[in-house]
Write a protein that holds these residues in place. Sequence first.
Motif: not given
Ligand code: SAM
Length: 287
Positions: A12, A85, A87, A90, A114, A116-117, A161-162, A188, A217, A219
């Motif tokens: 991620i 990025a 999984t 998700i 990895p 993010a949540f 996620y936002e 981030e 990014e 959470v």
């Molecule tokens: N499949 C991804 C996962 O397993 O977390 C999520 C993909 S979703 C399209 C993208 C969202 O995940 C972002 O808007 C943010 O909320 C979160 N995200 C992904 N990477 C992140 C990071 N490095 N730091 C914080 N939030 C992240």
Amino acid sequence: MPGTLYICATPIGNLKDVTLRTLEVLKQVDWVVAEDTRHTEKLLRHYGIQAKFGPSLYEGVERERVPVIVSALKAGKDVALVSDAGTPLISDPGYPLVRACVEEGIPVVPVPGPTAFVAALIASGLPADSFVFLGALPRRKGAKKEILEDLVGETRTAVMYESPHRLEQTLDLMAELYPERPLVLARELTKVHEEFIRGVVREVREEVRRRGGVKGEVVLVLGGEGGVPRLPDPGLVLDLYRVLIRRGRRPQEAVREMARLLGVPKGKLQMLIRQEGMHGELPEDAG
Ligand code: SAM
């Protein structure tokens, strides 16, 4: 014999977070089905992997492409599904493909890594034993408000996620509904500017406002209703403990009385008392 669908998690942010098994699978499969090949190519190049890409799978093309991928699997091709990025599935594409494979009896193998949540939740300092994951909040304010309203009275930690562009609107809505609940904004994750902004909803909103928004990014991890008692100042806990002991309370009585007065679980108080230099004054079985 059909092939196998491998669902592979990718980093991620920090490329070192990829697992050895994911790299091995990406190297070996007949097709890598990516969300965006340009994104996945960066990871493959970094690890010197020359993969063969199958049809890409992104929002809007899943209906037409899933049958093509399923046919290839049925014909014996092994396929690795990856998203840009984290999984797949998700808050990312992949669900219709997995569903179709399960229905067709095609083996589905998770290759975890990895997401993010989970990263945000485990470092949030909020209870992770029981939680709800809401995925990405809707763009429309009305739909988002309904989801946030459903969290009134929710005792479990909620993770969502936002987008940074809609963050202030979301924090405003949260501040109207539950200004005093704990909130952690994880930003981030695993990247150079990784950051956690912690406080109650009202405080996090003020901090984001003061900065004129945040980049990158995000959470959000919201504490449950009444679920996370804020620990009182350790100095206050120790003073109160000493006073009660001086007045003749036994340690376990003092802790019990303090838990009632401060609204904090006994175990947490015992931990604080031990940590804050009164080790030995509190028997192991106090409380
Ligand atoms: N499949 C991804 C996962 O397993 O977390 C999520 C993909 S979703 C399209 C993208 C969202 O995940 C972002 O808007 C943010 O909320 C979160 N995200 C992904 N990477 C992140 C990071 N490095 N730091 C914080 N939030 C992240």
